[in-house]
Design a protein around this motif. Structure first.
Motif, PDB file in Angstrom:
ATOM      1  N   ARG A  58       0.846  -1.207   0.000  1.00 22.97           N
ATOM      2  CA  ARG A  58       0.000   0.000   0.000  1.00 22.97           C
ATOM      3  C   ARG A  58       0.874   1.247   0.000  1.00 22.97           C
ATOM      4  O   ARG A  58       0.629   2.192  -0.732  1.00 22.97           O
ATOM      5  CB  ARG A  58      -0.870   0.066   1.260  1.00 22.97           C
ATOM      6  N   LYS A  59       1.898   1.236   0.868  1.00 24.17           N
ATOM      7  CA  LYS A  59       2.764   2.403   1.012  1.00 24.17           C
ATOM      8  C   LYS A  59       3.593   2.590  -0.273  1.00 24.17           C
ATOM      9  O   LYS A  59       3.684   3.699  -0.813  1.00 24.17           O
ATOM     10  CB  LYS A  59       3.680   2.187   2.226  1.00 24.17           C
ATOM     11  N   ALA A  60       4.165   1.497  -0.762  1.00 24.16           N
ATOM     12  CA  ALA A  60       5.021   1.591  -1.945  1.00 24.16           C
ATOM     13  C   ALA A  60       4.201   2.029  -3.165  1.00 24.16           C
ATOM     14  O   ALA A  60       4.663   2.820  -3.996  1.00 24.16           O
ATOM     15  CB  ALA A  60       5.693   0.249  -2.220  1.00 24.16           C
ATOM     16  N   TRP A  61       2.977   1.541  -3.258  1.00 23.67           N
ATOM     17  CA  TRP A  61       2.127   1.913  -4.399  1.00 23.67           C
ATOM     18  C   TRP A  61       1.764   3.389  -4.326  1.00 23.67           C
ATOM     19  O   TRP A  61       1.863   4.123  -5.322  1.00 23.67           O
ATOM     20  CB  TRP A  61       0.870   1.039  -4.408  1.00 23.67           C
ATOM     21  N   SER A  62       1.373   3.833  -3.164  1.00 24.98           N
ATOM     22  CA  SER A  62       0.994   5.226  -2.993  1.00 24.98           C
ATOM     23  C   SER A  62       2.180   6.144  -3.305  1.00 24.98           C
ATOM     24  O   SER A  62       2.053   7.132  -4.040  1.00 24.98           O
ATOM     25  CB  SER A  62       0.500   5.442  -1.562  1.00 24.98           C
ATOM     26  N   GLU A  63       3.360   5.792  -2.774  1.00 28.23           N
ATOM     27  CA  GLU A  63       4.546   6.609  -3.036  1.00 28.23           C
ATOM     28  C   GLU A  63       4.941   6.547  -4.513  1.00 28.23           C
ATOM     29  O   GLU A  63       5.338   7.559  -5.096  1.00 28.23           O
ATOM     30  CB  GLU A  63       5.710   6.152  -2.159  1.00 28.23           C
ATOM     31  N   GLY A  64       4.828   5.364  -5.101  1.00 25.44           N
ATOM     32  CA  GLY A  64       5.177   5.206  -6.513  1.00 25.44           C
ATOM     33  C   GLY A  64       4.271   6.047  -7.407  1.00 25.44           C
ATOM     34  O   GLY A  64       4.737   6.706  -8.340  1.00 25.44           O
ATOM     35  N   LEU A  65       2.971   6.057  -7.098  1.00 27.89           N
ATOM     36  CA  LEU A  65       2.032   6.878  -7.877  1.00 27.89           C
ATOM     37  C   LEU A  65       2.382   8.348  -7.741  1.00 27.89           C
ATOM     38  O   LEU A  65       2.379   9.102  -8.717  1.00 27.89           O
ATOM     39  CB  LEU A  65       0.597   6.682  -7.386  1.00 27.89           C
ATOM     40  N   GLN A  66       2.687   8.744  -6.513  1.00 24.66           N
ATOM     41  CA  GLN A  66       2.988  10.159  -6.296  1.00 24.66           C
ATOM     42  C   GLN A  66       4.306  10.561  -6.969  1.00 24.66           C
ATOM     43  O   GLN A  66       4.396  11.655  -7.536  1.00 24.66           O
ATOM     44  CB  GLN A  66       2.975  10.469  -4.803  1.00 24.66           C
ATOM     45  N   ASN A  67       5.284   9.671  -6.937  1.00 29.19           N
ATOM     46  CA  ASN A  67       6.533   9.952  -7.659  1.00 29.19           C
ATOM     47  C   ASN A  67       6.293  10.044  -9.156  1.00 29.19           C
ATOM     48  O   ASN A  67       6.802  10.943  -9.832  1.00 29.19           O
ATOM     49  CB  ASN A  67       7.576   8.850  -7.389  1.00 29.19           C
ATOM     50  N   THR A  68       5.533   9.085  -9.678  1.00 28.72           N
ATOM     51  CA  THR A  68       5.230   9.098 -11.114  1.00 28.72           C
ATOM     52  C   THR A  68       4.526  10.398 -11.471  1.00 28.72           C
ATOM     53  O   THR A  68       4.860  11.051 -12.468  1.00 28.72           O
ATOM     54  CB  THR A  68       4.324   7.900 -11.472  1.00 28.72           C
ATOM     55  N   PHE A  69       3.567  10.776 -10.639  1.00 27.42           N
ATOM     56  CA  PHE A  69       2.812  12.007 -10.924  1.00 27.42           C
ATOM     57  C   PHE A  69       3.718  13.234 -10.911  1.00 27.42           C
ATOM     58  O   PHE A  69       3.625  14.092 -11.782  1.00 27.42           O
ATOM     59  CB  PHE A  69       1.673  12.174  -9.910  1.00 27.42           C
ATOM     60  N   ARG A  70       4.622  13.277  -9.920  1.00 27.79           N
ATOM     61  CA  ARG A  70       5.528  14.437  -9.825  1.00 27.79           C
ATOM     62  C   ARG A  70       6.427  14.557 -11.050  1.00 27.79           C
ATOM     63  O   ARG A  70       6.862  15.648 -11.395  1.00 27.79           O
ATOM     64  CB  ARG A  70       6.396  14.333  -8.566  1.00 27.79           C
ATOM     65  N   GLN A  71       6.724  13.423 -11.677  1.00 24.17           N
ATOM     66  CA  GLN A  71       7.611  13.469 -12.840  1.00 24.17           C
ATOM     67  C   GLN A  71       6.888  13.816 -14.150  1.00 24.17           C
ATOM     68  O   GLN A  71       7.525  14.016 -15.174  1.00 24.17           O
ATOM     69  CB  GLN A  71       8.351  12.131 -12.975  1.00 24.17           C
ATOM     70  N   LEU A  72       5.562  13.863 -14.109  1.00 20.77           N
ATOM     71  CA  LEU A  72       4.834  14.217 -15.335  1.00 20.77           C
ATOM     72  C   LEU A  72       5.034  15.700 -15.615  1.00 20.77           C
ATOM     73  O   LEU A  72       5.073  16.521 -14.693  1.00 20.77           O
ATOM     74  CB  LEU A  72       3.343  13.923 -15.175  1.00 20.77           C
ATOM     75  N   PRO A  73       5.145  16.066 -16.891  1.00 26.59           N
ATOM     76  CA  PRO A  73       5.264  17.493 -17.202  1.00 26.59           C
ATOM     77  C   PRO A  73       3.955  18.199 -16.869  1.00 26.59           C
ATOM     78  O   PRO A  73       2.882  17.686 -17.191  1.00 26.59           O
ATOM     79  CB  PRO A  73       5.526  17.500 -18.711  1.00 26.59           C
ATOM     80  N   PRO A  74       4.012  19.371 -16.222  1.00 28.10           N
ATOM     81  CA  PRO A  74       2.763  20.086 -15.949  1.00 28.10           C
ATOM     82  C   PRO A  74       2.121  20.583 -17.242  1.00 28.10           C
ATOM     83  O   PRO A  74       2.797  20.799 -18.239  1.00 28.10           O
ATOM     84  CB  PRO A  74       3.192  21.240 -15.039  1.00 28.10           C
TER      85      PRO A  74
END
Lengths: 242, 242
Positions: free
Chosen positions: A223-239
């Motif tokens: 749960r923790k790794a998935w949540s962090e992974g999603l948030q990392n992936t999202f942060r790397q998307l171009p705005p």
């Protein structure tokens, strides 16, 4: 409400169910929604249920009682999963017919339920069926190797993105748990603990069951790794820019 | 069906809508579901709609027609977003009342719709309202800074995981587009093109609109990056073991 998911893969079957039932937000209880029937070296059948609890409990009770009688058609006699699905569908119709006919007045009560029936009977490959409230059913295929019942929408996108027929059972269970986690976060009527089971093809072994509770270390880790992974992936998307 | 999302953040407002309408799977059309009303330096109002297309088109037509008349209460006269929401809710009730009363026989037609109304009127901060089929409404707050209407479940988990009141408008639009992408993949009744808009607080500028089509390079980039990021994250999760 409920969320159950089952997957029919090259290596076998994966099942995961939540355990929350509710009749209104102030009437919440825990009931296992994953039922296993096992006869050594011959058959493993797994039934998951979503819908009216009185209906689903009655179906399971009748199926289990009849297995102890040789005079009635039962799940220990059938020779294919298709015949098992037919029998479960007929039992479903029998219960709904009995309970809805007993109503003295027209009622808006929904007696319906959806069931997932997966497993293996000696002589066949593992199979998986979704049995509808009408008692008819569909079977999982290579193109559509999984079924969901209950509150299925929140947890569907992740399965669609990662699951294939060749996914290993251990990865598939991880996917199922992530799918349930997304549902738990969005819908209060789906709740822990979870009942999960891995069935390896041709093993005829029902020992792959586990109850996953709030403090299960594996569930907490993913749960923790998935949540962090999603948030990392999202942060790397171009705005976005206009 | 439809999927619209709107977010009320520290820096302003973000809106995104699909454009598919359907009456059965063989009667699909494209209609813009995002409508902008603008008066320089004074107000920007954005209305998104989900539900009965005859109802939502009539509401927009009546609101627009009445803005050209000084004798009727209209959206150019109201001095707060709350008053705007009240007026839109009253117009919604008027249309549904008119159309459902015209039915000669009891009908099962659902004339209802849900609306999102966001924007800013000079003298106030930006605000966002969800107007229900009954014409009453709720307002977004710091705790719940976004609303969805239509087919909302598939795209909710990602918003819940990444959006806060402090998210920038450009990141929030990226989140909205990812949320719509998850919905597009799961539900055929939600479809491209998308109509999106960013409104920067205190700008009273309606130029932040864009239509996002199938071959939009930004949308293609984030869809691909998101999908790959999810799959990479998933691959790094430890597999389940009993």
């Amino acid at each position: 409400m409920t969320y159950c998911v089952a997957m029919c893969l090259s290596d076998g079957l994966v099942f995961a169910s939540d355990s929350r039932t509710n009749a209104g937000v102030d009437h919440i209880a825990t009931f296992k929604k994953l039922h296993v029937i096992h006869r050594d070296k011959d058959r493993v059948l797994v039934l998951q249920s979503a819908g009216n609890l009185a209906t689903t409990q009655s179906i399971v009770s009748l199926l289990e009682t009849r297995m102890r009688s040789d005079s009635e058609p039962n799940l220990l006699q059938v020779s294919t999963l298709y015949d098992a699905a037919t029998l479960v569908g007929a039992t479903l119709r029998e219960v709904i017919d009995r309970d809805s006919r007993m109503q003295q007045h027209a009622s808006t009560t929904n007696f319906g339920c959806n069931l997932l029936l997966g497993g293996q009977i000696a002589g066949e490959a593992p199979r998986l069926f979704h049995i509808y409230p009408e008692g008819n059913f569909i079977e999982a295929t290579r193109d559509t190797p999984y079924f969901q019942i209950g509150e299925s929408k929140y947890g569907k996108p992740i399965i669609d993105r990662v699951l294939t027929r060749e996914t290993t059972l251990e990865q598939a269970m991880c996917c199922a748990l992530i799918s349930i986690d997304s549902t738990l976060r969005s819908n209060l009527s789906v709740g822990l603990p979870l009942d999960v089971m891995i069935y390896r093809a041709d093993s005829f072994d029902d020992s792959g069951q586990r109850r996953v509770t709030e403090d299960d270390p594996y569930f907490a880790t993913i749960r923790k790794a998935w949540s962090e992974g999603l948030q990392n992936t999202f942060r790397q998307l171009p705005p976005f820019s206009l």
